[in-house]
Write a protein that holds these residues in place. Structure first.
Motif, PDB file in Angstrom:
ATOM      1  N   GLY A 619      58.168  52.815  50.183  1.00  0.00           N
ATOM      2  CA  GLY A 619      57.912  53.464  51.459  1.00  0.00           C
ATOM      3  C   GLY A 619      59.161  53.850  52.216  1.00  0.00           C
ATOM      4  O   GLY A 619      59.069  54.404  53.317  1.00  0.00           O
ATOM      5  N   ARG A 620      60.344  53.575  51.676  1.00  0.00           N
ATOM      6  CA  ARG A 620      61.602  53.918  52.333  1.00  0.00           C
ATOM      7  C   ARG A 620      62.320  54.997  51.521  1.00  0.00           C
ATOM      8  O   ARG A 620      62.122  55.134  50.316  1.00  0.00           O
ATOM      9  CB  ARG A 620      62.523  52.701  52.451  1.00  0.00           C
ATOM     10  CG  ARG A 620      61.878  51.449  52.985  1.00  0.00           C
ATOM     11  CD  ARG A 620      62.894  50.305  53.016  1.00  0.00           C
ATOM     12  NE  ARG A 620      62.218  49.020  53.059  1.00  0.00           N
ATOM     13  CZ  ARG A 620      61.734  48.468  54.162  1.00  0.00           C
ATOM     14  NH1 ARG A 620      61.892  49.091  55.310  1.00  0.00           N
ATOM     15  NH2 ARG A 620      61.107  47.296  54.122  1.00  0.00           N
ATOM     16  N   THR A 621      63.194  55.705  52.183  1.00  0.00           N
ATOM     17  CA  THR A 621      64.100  56.602  51.480  1.00  0.00           C
ATOM     18  C   THR A 621      65.175  55.742  50.832  1.00  0.00           C
ATOM     19  O   THR A 621      65.752  54.870  51.489  1.00  0.00           O
ATOM     20  CB  THR A 621      64.734  57.601  52.455  1.00  0.00           C
ATOM     21  OG1 THR A 621      63.703  58.262  53.186  1.00  0.00           O
ATOM     22  CG2 THR A 621      65.571  58.626  51.716  1.00  0.00           C
ATOM     23  N   ALA A 622      65.444  55.957  49.537  1.00  0.00           N
ATOM     24  CA  ALA A 622      66.364  55.074  48.822  1.00  0.00           C
ATOM     25  C   ALA A 622      67.321  55.885  47.967  1.00  0.00           C
ATOM     26  O   ALA A 622      66.923  56.822  47.268  1.00  0.00           O
ATOM     27  CB  ALA A 622      65.598  54.087  47.952  1.00  0.00           C
ATOM     28  N   LEU A 623      68.606  55.507  48.038  1.00  0.00           N
ATOM     29  CA  LEU A 623      69.644  56.041  47.169  1.00  0.00           C
ATOM     30  C   LEU A 623      70.184  54.865  46.369  1.00  0.00           C
ATOM     31  O   LEU A 623      70.726  53.913  46.944  1.00  0.00           O
ATOM     32  CB  LEU A 623      70.758  56.698  47.981  1.00  0.00           C
ATOM     33  CG  LEU A 623      71.920  57.294  47.182  1.00  0.00           C
ATOM     34  CD1 LEU A 623      71.435  58.427  46.276  1.00  0.00           C
ATOM     35  CD2 LEU A 623      73.011  57.803  48.121  1.00  0.00           C
ATOM     36  N   ILE A 624      70.027  54.919  45.041  1.00  0.00           N
ATOM     37  CA  ILE A 624      70.324  53.771  44.195  1.00  0.00           C
ATOM     38  C   ILE A 624      71.428  54.136  43.213  1.00  0.00           C
ATOM     39  O   ILE A 624      71.273  55.056  42.402  1.00  0.00           O
ATOM     40  CB  ILE A 624      69.061  53.310  43.421  1.00  0.00           C
ATOM     41  CG1 ILE A 624      67.932  52.970  44.399  1.00  0.00           C
ATOM     42  CG2 ILE A 624      69.383  52.122  42.526  1.00  0.00           C
ATOM     43  CD1 ILE A 624      66.590  52.740  43.730  1.00  0.00           C
ATOM     44  N   VAL A 625      72.565  53.428  43.302  1.00  0.00           N
ATOM     45  CA  VAL A 625      73.598  53.543  42.278  1.00  0.00           C
ATOM     46  C   VAL A 625      73.165  52.637  41.138  1.00  0.00           C
ATOM     47  O   VAL A 625      73.224  51.408  41.242  1.00  0.00           O
ATOM     48  CB  VAL A 625      74.978  53.133  42.823  1.00  0.00           C
ATOM     49  CG1 VAL A 625      76.034  53.218  41.720  1.00  0.00           C
ATOM     50  CG2 VAL A 625      75.369  54.026  43.992  1.00  0.00           C
ATOM     51  N   ALA A 626      72.692  53.229  40.038  1.00  0.00           N
ATOM     52  CA  ALA A 626      72.026  52.476  38.976  1.00  0.00           C
ATOM     53  C   ALA A 626      73.042  51.869  38.029  1.00  0.00           C
ATOM     54  O   ALA A 626      73.876  52.575  37.448  1.00  0.00           O
ATOM     55  CB  ALA A 626      71.065  53.382  38.221  1.00  0.00           C
ATOM     56  N   HIS A 627      72.976  50.559  37.880  1.00  0.00           N
ATOM     57  CA  HIS A 627      73.818  49.850  36.922  1.00  0.00           C
ATOM     58  C   HIS A 627      73.167  49.848  35.545  1.00  0.00           C
ATOM     59  O   HIS A 627      73.856  49.923  34.533  1.00  0.00           O
ATOM     60  CB  HIS A 627      74.035  48.421  37.426  1.00  0.00           C
ATOM     61  CG  HIS A 627      74.736  47.536  36.457  1.00  0.00           C
ATOM     62  ND1 HIS A 627      76.027  47.770  36.037  1.00  0.00           N
ATOM     63  CD2 HIS A 627      74.331  46.421  35.798  1.00  0.00           C
ATOM     64  CE1 HIS A 627      76.393  46.820  35.194  1.00  0.00           C
ATOM     65  NE2 HIS A 627      75.388  45.999  35.032  1.00  0.00           N
ATOM     66  N   ARG A 628      71.859  49.753  35.508  1.00  0.00           N
ATOM     67  CA  ARG A 628      71.101  49.802  34.260  1.00  0.00           C
ATOM     68  C   ARG A 628      70.205  51.036  34.270  1.00  0.00           C
ATOM     69  O   ARG A 628      69.555  51.329  35.272  1.00  0.00           O
ATOM     70  CB  ARG A 628      70.271  48.526  34.104  1.00  0.00           C
ATOM     71  CG  ARG A 628      71.118  47.279  33.833  1.00  0.00           C
ATOM     72  CD  ARG A 628      70.251  46.022  33.851  1.00  0.00           C
ATOM     73  NE  ARG A 628      71.000  44.878  33.392  1.00  0.00           N
ATOM     74  CZ  ARG A 628      71.808  44.142  34.137  1.00  0.00           C
ATOM     75  NH1 ARG A 628      71.959  44.464  35.415  1.00  0.00           N
ATOM     76  NH2 ARG A 628      72.468  43.120  33.637  1.00  0.00           N
TER      77      ARG A 628
END
Length: 677
Positions: A619-628
């Motif tokens: 339900g939130r806006t998310a920016l994810i620096v993906a490690h996997r």
């Protein structure tokens, strides 16, 4: 709520080699052993993996030319950086926090003392009275000498001796009261300075703190505060008493005979010149010592913090040499201080001999002409001899005063920093969209980290950033979080630049969660309430349950009342990250930025954390620096970065079908999982 790491960006790769985790900050739990990202090989202890870059001396990975080296900072404007100690290597040196000028330091002390004016006046009056009573000792001793010379009565000698005893008692009582008042004044002022320092330090922009390095701020809040506290508790009362004794004793000499005062003052030119010579050399020397101490502490933090990487790449000798270099620089400055003090004392002894010889000569001359009695001459000699202690103490305390002043100037340099700006726009509490247009950023001129980045993240969308180390993922995430200001282009969060939201408003709008999560010392419930101080216990349990942490939290020895962090129950890396996610749920920001938030957990723990992350950001806006890449695969959209540019964007299935950079990363990651590496 912002949980930002205290080091410059180190863009880790998705689907490529990652270094061993560094030691966590004080008070945080030790992370569990971290397996390398899928699609990579675990480095052997002796040699770095094929194709991996040798870590920098700070113990972190050397990035590509697009990214700044770990621990290096963007250069400050000319003349704004505090000079490094002589002999120190200034390459990649941090931009230290400002140091106040002597005039500003004095003004700051006056401001701190202003609310305590009444206490200061009372303490001064009591100390003047105590010192004046003490000055009766020498005339009374001179009276006894005259009585003995004139064969006076035993009763007169007894009365004088009784007066001496009374003087000792009165002086002891008043001196104790006066010193306690001065100590109270000093402690109160120091407490207000400490509170103001902590308030300003917590309000400093994270980018500014990172440029200074952890060692500078740590040295100010520990060594400098301790130095000032010692001066307030010991040097300040003694200095006040010594100065009063000097002034009143000279007045007493004048009352005996003005010629005694004139003889005593023959020592003054030597003492004044000695003091001026000492201060002129001591002020810059002690300032350099404080800077060298900060540099040494920063190097120790870097070496210990990256100890696992240092050992893996067999860089112990190189780091030991760097620590030794910083230590030798500090030792050299300390030895300069020792030589300075020795020269200071030798000059003071010359002044004492000149003054005492002059007073004794004046006494003999006055007695020979019946202008003064033997007792008066004795009192004058005793008066001057009694000045040895106060004068030496006052001048010696200049040593402590100069060192404390150097530390005080460093504290005032922080307290003078402007408070966090009031938000130009209110915090966003509803739908938040992130719009990045023409974004470019450089830590050094001519070395861009990001180039022409355009990105839109719609409300409620989860976007994963993937790419090799040095691609610019972490830098982009930190620009969106408002930690850095972009060199080119714009970042809008809810229609406003993050800088215009202000610190508090930005904290209610944006949450940054990194792999270096800190567990604060204290009950687990208090740690959770950092995000929402008024949260009820039911809300705490609901937040823990949402990230699958309630079971292990209730299983702790005292449940949510269990003391965790430094000196308490140690949490694993996965538990610490789950705790941070629970704080995220309680803070309830509309925009979440995750910078490799699951990197410190093992493979099993990472899968559980990925599920917890998905529930926390729902339900939130998310920016994810993906490690996997498994975490990227579940995102609504994937953005692939390379050399500071966006090279691909789309869903997991779309990018695999496109057979581009993401497909190559995914294939390598899948092959490694199949081989069980």
């Amino acid at each position: 709520m912002t949980e930002a790491q205290a080091t410059p960006p180190d863009d880790s790769d998705a689907g490529s080699q990652k270094q061993s985790p560094s030691v966590p900050p004080a008070g945080s739990p030790e992370p569990s052993a971290t397996e390398p990202p899928a699609g990579t090989q675990k480095p052997s202890p002796a040699e770095p993996p094929a194709g991996a870059q040798k870590p920098s001396p700070a113990g972190s990975q050397t990035p590509s030319p697009a990214e700044p080296p770990a621990g290096a900072q963007k250069p400050s404007p000319a003349g704004s950086q505090t000079p490094s100690p002589a002999g120190a290597d200034t390459r990649g040196a941090p931009t230290l926090l400002p140091v106040a000028t002597p005039a500003r330091t004095r003004a700051a002390v006056a401001e701190l003392l202003r609310p305590q004016r009444r206490l200061a006046l009372v303490a001064f009056a009591v100390m003047v009275g105590s010192t004046a009573v003490g000055l009766l000792v020498q005339p009374l001793l001179g009276r006894i000498v005259d009585l003995a010379a004139d064969r006076g009565s035993a009763d007169a000698v007894g009365v004088t001796a009784a007066l001496l005893a009374a003087v000792a008692v009165v002086q002891g009582l008043t001196s104790g009261i006066g010193l306690s008042l001065i100590s109270r004044l000093g402690e109160t002022t120091l407490a207000r300075l400490r509170e103001k320092f902590v308030e300003r330090a917590l309000g400093l922009p994270l980018e500014r703190v990172e440029k200074a390095g952890a060692g500078d701020l740590t040295a100010r809040v520990t060594a400098d505060v301790s130095l000032i506290a010692d001066a307030v508790r010991s040097a300040l009362p003694e200095l006040a008493r010594s100065l009063l004794t000097i002034v009143l004793t000279l007045g007493a000499l004048a009352l005996l005979d003005w010629r005694f005062l004139l003889a005593a003052l023959l020592a003054a030119p030597v003492q004044v010149l000695t003091a001026r010579w000492y201060v002129a050399h001591a002020v810059p020397l002690y300032a350099l010592q404080r800077v060298a101490g900060s540099a040494q502490q920063q190097q120790l933090l870097d070496t210990v913090g990256g100890s696992s990487t240092v050992r893996a790449f067999r860089l112990e000798h190189e780091h030991t040499e760097r620590v030794a270099e910083r230590s030798q620089s500090l030792v050299a400055l300390m030895m300069r201080g020792v030589r300075l003090v020795l020269g200071f004392y030798s000059r003071l002894h010359v002044a004492e001999y000149i003054g005492l010889a002059a007073v004794l000569g004046a006494g003999c001359w006055l007695v020979s002409r019946d202008a003064a009695s033997v007792g008066t001459a004795t009192a004058a000699a005793l008066y001057f001899h009694s000045l040895f202690g106060p004068v030496n103490s006052a001048l010696v305390l200049l040593d402590d005063a100069q060192s404390a002043t150097a530390g005080l100037a460093r504290l005032v340099g922080v307290t003078d920093q402007p408070p966090p700006a009031q938000p130009a726009r209110p915090a966003a509490t509803g739908d938040v969209e992130v719009v990045v247009r023409g974004l470019g950023h450089s830590y050094w001129p001519g070395h861009p980290v990001l180039r022409d980045v355009d990105l839109t993240i719609r409300h409620g969308e989860r976007v994963a950033l993937v790419g090799a180390s040095g691609a610019g993922k972490t830098t982009l995430a930190r620009l969106v979080a408002g930690i850095h200001q972009p060199t080119e282009g714009s970042v809008l969060v809810g229609g406003a630049p993050p800088a215009e939201l202000g610190g508090a408003a930005a904290g209610r709008t944006i949450a940054l969660l990194t792999q270096e999560t800190h567990v604060f010392a204290g009950p687990l419930a208090d740690d959770l309430r950092l995000a929402r101080p008024d949260a009820a216990e039911g809300e705490l349990r609901a937040a823990l349950a949402r990230v699958d942490a309630l079971d292990w939290a209730e299983a702790l020895p005292d449940g949510l009342d269990t003391v965790v962090g430094d000196g308490g129950h140690r949490l694993s890396g996965a538990q610490a990250q789950a705790l941070a996610l629970a704080r995220l749920v309680l803070a309830d920001p509309p925009l979440v930025i995750l910078d490799e938030a699951t990197a410190e957990a093992g493979s099993v723990g990472a899968r559980e954390l990925e599920k917890a992350v998905a529930r926390a950001v729902d339900g939130r806006t998310a920016l994810i620096v993906a490690h996997r890449l498994s975490q990227a695969a579940t995102a609504d959209r994937i953005v692939v970065m390379d050399c500071g540019r966006v090279v691909e964007t789309g869903t997991h299935d779309e990018l695999r079908a496109a057979q581009g950079p993401y497909a190559a990363l995914w294939e390598a990651w899948s092959d490694t999982r199949d081989t069980g590496s």
